[in-house]
Design a protein around this motif. Sequence first.
Motif, PDB file in Angstrom:
ATOM      1  N   UNK A  94    -111.479  66.384 -34.379  1.00 65.48           N
ATOM      2  CA  UNK A  94    -111.547  66.969 -35.715  1.00 65.48           C
ATOM      3  C   UNK A  94    -111.071  65.965 -36.767  1.00 65.48           C
ATOM      4  N   UNK A  95    -109.946  65.299 -36.503  1.00 69.36           N
ATOM      5  CA  UNK A  95    -109.407  64.324 -37.460  1.00 69.36           C
ATOM      6  C   UNK A  95    -110.361  63.152 -37.649  1.00 69.36           C
ATOM      7  N   UNK A  96    -110.995  62.691 -36.545  1.00 69.39           N
ATOM      8  CA  UNK A  96    -111.943  61.577 -36.655  1.00 69.39           C
ATOM      9  C   UNK A  96    -113.154  61.977 -37.494  1.00 69.39           C
ATOM     10  N   UNK A  97    -113.675  63.183 -37.257  1.00 71.27           N
ATOM     11  CA  UNK A  97    -114.817  63.664 -38.042  1.00 71.27           C
ATOM     12  C   UNK A  97    -114.437  63.793 -39.514  1.00 71.27           C
ATOM     13  N   UNK A  98    -113.213  64.244 -39.771  1.00 70.80           N
ATOM     14  CA  UNK A  98    -112.756  64.380 -41.154  1.00 70.80           C
ATOM     15  C   UNK A  98    -112.760  63.033 -41.874  1.00 70.80           C
ATOM     16  N   UNK A  99    -112.396  61.963 -41.177  1.00 73.59           N
ATOM     17  CA  UNK A  99    -112.404  60.640 -41.795  1.00 73.59           C
ATOM     18  C   UNK A  99    -113.829  60.160 -42.067  1.00 73.59           C
ATOM     19  N   UNK A 100    -114.714  60.363 -41.097  1.00 67.64           N
ATOM     20  CA  UNK A 100    -116.090  59.882 -41.253  1.00 67.64           C
ATOM     21  C   UNK A 100    -116.801  60.590 -42.397  1.00 67.64           C
ATOM     22  N   UNK A 101    -116.485  61.871 -42.573  1.00 71.72           N
ATOM     23  CA  UNK A 101    -117.216  62.668 -43.561  1.00 71.72           C
ATOM     24  C   UNK A 101    -116.469  62.836 -44.880  1.00 71.72           C
ATOM     25  N   UNK A 102    -115.296  62.233 -45.032  1.00 69.80           N
ATOM     26  CA  UNK A 102    -114.497  62.393 -46.255  1.00 69.80           C
ATOM     27  C   UNK A 102    -115.270  61.873 -47.465  1.00 69.80           C
ATOM     28  N   UNK A 103    -115.445  62.737 -48.456  1.00 74.23           N
ATOM     29  CA  UNK A 103    -116.268  62.401 -49.619  1.00 74.23           C
ATOM     30  C   UNK A 103    -115.857  61.105 -50.321  1.00 74.23           C
ATOM     31  N   UNK A 104    -114.555  60.889 -50.607  1.00 73.44           N
ATOM     32  CA  UNK A 104    -114.192  59.655 -51.327  1.00 73.44           C
ATOM     33  C   UNK A 104    -114.556  58.385 -50.563  1.00 73.44           C
ATOM     34  N   UNK A 105    -114.500  58.447 -49.232  1.00 69.44           N
ATOM     35  CA  UNK A 105    -114.799  57.250 -48.441  1.00 69.44           C
ATOM     36  C   UNK A 105    -116.299  56.997 -48.328  1.00 69.44           C
ATOM     37  N   UNK A 106    -117.114  57.996 -48.623  1.00 66.33           N
ATOM     38  CA  UNK A 106    -118.564  57.799 -48.592  1.00 66.33           C
ATOM     39  C   UNK A 106    -119.087  57.267 -49.913  1.00 66.33           C
ATOM     40  N   UNK A 107    -118.195  57.083 -50.879  1.00 66.79           N
ATOM     41  CA  UNK A 107    -118.557  56.451 -52.143  1.00 66.79           C
ATOM     42  C   UNK A 107    -118.194  54.978 -52.114  1.00 66.79           C
ATOM     43  N   UNK A 108    -117.953  54.431 -53.290  1.00 64.65           N
ATOM     44  CA  UNK A 108    -117.704  52.991 -53.392  1.00 64.65           C
ATOM     45  C   UNK A 108    -116.491  52.552 -52.574  1.00 64.65           C
ATOM     46  N   UNK A 109    -115.492  53.413 -52.437  1.00 66.12           N
ATOM     47  CA  UNK A 109    -114.281  53.030 -51.713  1.00 66.12           C
ATOM     48  C   UNK A 109    -114.571  52.602 -50.286  1.00 66.12           C
ATOM     49  N   UNK A 110    -115.532  53.260 -49.631  1.00 70.23           N
ATOM     50  CA  UNK A 110    -115.817  52.937 -48.241  1.00 70.23           C
ATOM     51  C   UNK A 110    -117.149  52.287 -48.000  1.00 70.23           C
ATOM     52  N   UNK A 111    -117.939  52.077 -49.049  1.00 71.28           N
ATOM     53  CA  UNK A 111    -119.285  51.543 -48.876  1.00 71.28           C
ATOM     54  C   UNK A 111    -119.462  50.130 -49.432  1.00 71.28           C
TER      55      UNK A 111
ATOM     56  N   UNK B 196    -108.527  54.451 -34.857  1.00 71.23           N
ATOM     57  CA  UNK B 196    -107.071  54.568 -34.972  1.00 71.23           C
ATOM     58  C   UNK B 196    -106.654  56.008 -35.263  1.00 71.23           C
ATOM     59  N   UNK B 197    -107.407  56.706 -36.125  1.00 65.94           N
ATOM     60  CA  UNK B 197    -107.098  58.109 -36.407  1.00 65.94           C
ATOM     61  C   UNK B 197    -107.234  58.951 -35.139  1.00 65.94           C
ATOM     62  N   UNK B 198    -108.307  58.739 -34.384  1.00 62.29           N
ATOM     63  CA  UNK B 198    -108.498  59.509 -33.145  1.00 62.29           C
ATOM     64  C   UNK B 198    -107.375  59.224 -32.150  1.00 62.29           C
ATOM     65  N   UNK B 199    -107.071  57.943 -31.942  1.00 64.85           N
ATOM     66  CA  UNK B 199    -106.066  57.571 -30.940  1.00 64.85           C
ATOM     67  C   UNK B 199    -104.675  58.064 -31.334  1.00 64.85           C
ATOM     68  N   UNK B 200    -104.297  57.853 -32.582  1.00 66.46           N
ATOM     69  CA  UNK B 200    -102.963  58.254 -33.032  1.00 66.46           C
ATOM     70  C   UNK B 200    -102.790  59.767 -32.970  1.00 66.46           C
ATOM     71  N   UNK B 201    -103.776  60.503 -33.487  1.00 70.45           N
ATOM     72  CA  UNK B 201    -103.647  61.966 -33.478  1.00 70.45           C
ATOM     73  C   UNK B 201    -103.730  62.529 -32.066  1.00 70.45           C
ATOM     74  N   UNK B 202    -104.476  61.871 -31.174  1.00 73.06           N
ATOM     75  CA  UNK B 202    -104.517  62.303 -29.773  1.00 73.06           C
ATOM     76  C   UNK B 202    -103.172  62.108 -29.104  1.00 73.06           C
ATOM     77  N   UNK B 203    -102.557  60.942 -29.337  1.00 74.25           N
ATOM     78  CA  UNK B 203    -101.267  60.664 -28.704  1.00 74.25           C
ATOM     79  C   UNK B 203    -100.167  61.591 -29.239  1.00 74.25           C
ATOM     80  N   UNK B 204    -100.255  61.941 -30.517  1.00 74.41           N
ATOM     81  CA  UNK B 204     -99.220  62.805 -31.102  1.00 74.41           C
ATOM     82  C   UNK B 204     -99.464  64.269 -30.749  1.00 74.41           C
ATOM     83  N   UNK B 205    -100.687  64.746 -30.948  1.00 75.09           N
ATOM     84  CA  UNK B 205    -100.977  66.171 -30.747  1.00 75.09           C
ATOM     85  C   UNK B 205    -101.206  66.528 -29.286  1.00 75.09           C
ATOM     86  N   UNK B 206    -101.642  65.543 -28.469  1.00 72.57           N
ATOM     87  CA  UNK B 206    -101.973  65.759 -27.062  1.00 72.57           C
ATOM     88  C   UNK B 206    -103.128  66.739 -26.909  1.00 72.57           C
TER      89      UNK B 206
END
Length: 549
Positions: free
Chosen positions: A136-153, A119-129
């Motif tokens: 870049x935005x998709x990679x930022x989500x996958x590697x975001x530190x808080x999401x690699x802890x309990x919040x996302x695991x 959803x991040x990739x698709x939305x930012x692609x449609x908006x930014x073109x």
Amino acid sequence: MSVSDMHGSAVKRRNMAGADAPHQLSRLLITGAVAFCGIMLLAGIYGRLMNYGLRRDEMMFVPPAAFLPGWDLYQDFFYNHVPNSAWYFKGVNLFLGEAGLLFAARFGVFLGWLGLVGSVFWVTLRISKNRIFAFFCAVAMITADPLLGEAGMAASNNLLPLPFAVLGLGLFIMETLKQQVNARFLFCAGVCLSIAAGMKISAVVFIPPVAIAAFLLPLHMGLADRFKRVVFPLLVGGLIGALPLFWYLISDPELFLAHVIGFHLGPHIAYWDANAYTEPNLAMGLGGKLLLAYGGWLAGVPLIMGVVATYLVWVALRDKSTGHVREEGYFGQLLVCFGAICLAILMSFSPTPGFPQYYVLPLVCLPIFCAVVFRRISPDSQRAIVPLLGASMLVMMVLAAPRLGAGVLALTQPDKLTVSRISTDAQRLNQIIVQDHGLTGPVASFLPIYPLEADLPVYAEFASGQFAYRIVPHTAPELAAQYTMVGEDGLDALFAQTPPAAFLLGYAEALEGPMLRYAQANGYQLLEGERFENRYGPGQLYIRTRGGE
């Protein structure tokens, strides 16, 4: 055309084809490298997710998949969250069949990861073109530190609302940027925002900015037309997406609110006030919460995202001052994103005590905000930013490499994954209690995932782990009447009425003390050689040997 002209044209085409060949090969290699990086990042997420240590919070979210629809949510067992996540995990469990409760729930979270990144990739692609910016935005989500802890695991409701929040906010921004809005997309935006709030109540913060902006955007539309083509479809979608919430609220409002609101405002805070010493550095006040916010927003990948966002805003202001703006406007859409970020920040500080997973909501708004700014800047400025995006992605992947790399390596030994070990221990538990000793009755434990994975019954009072039991001394009688719960004083009567087949203890010594004393006083035998280990302790099994048959 003469023969010589035809020959010259053929030679020219061959030369052009020869010149294009290196370019095509380069594009193919870049595409392959991007695909490989994407696959490895997702494999790292999957491996880390399946090997992440068991968490007590999962006892609230995983067991309902074993009870529903036979047991009624809130009525028959304690559940202190809005209902969508419970039914989502139930659906994934039904789809995967005999895969196991914990695996199914963790796989459901992995599907949430795919939804968030997609959803991040698709939305930012449609908006930014721009594909590079979207990647870049998709990679930022996958590697975001808080999401690699309990919040996302962990198998909980922390990550699940995020894909729907991104889609809801993103669809609204996308459509209001157009000259001709699509009512169907706005309907979907309303549905998504309500589903997000039904997954986790804190996701409601995304609704007010969109609801207010629906009466103001797009600016070129008249009020009547805007109400018909923006407000109405958004409202209808929101009402339909909120139907599960309305069902539980209307069915028994006192019961629903006691679990979803009353718990968090009363006994939850009182319990931690009395037991803060058991959790080092517990964030009970603003100072502790600020430290959590600092760790979640101003370190690692989120800090890189913030730097990129700041640079984009600076470039946009510079382009505006020089008159090199790609597209004018978008101030209203930027305000919507900024409002969502501000409300998400306030919501992050609201719960007491604070925990790291409460600080992930603002992170998903930032890519959409940046996409709107990126769309506005000139093509020359966009090209100039590409090296910054590339370098940022490289640093992000380096920062996440230790955790995601360990996740990939964990997949090489599938039998040692956390989900596999829990499943194996559950099978052993069934073997001991049912086949070896022929016992019947519930298994008493604050980690009900083990008996439930083993297809053994549990007490409704412990169906969500220790959460109801530990708040009994801190719960007002009128609120306690709404909960399926038992405290230390009621254990003897509960076990006398339905004797446990076994006790699985050793994970929370202070809380388990009364259970252990009951087991020892009533002839339950400790099986010395059997251990059910996890991050909370060795896990000791006491089986019934006499009485209570």
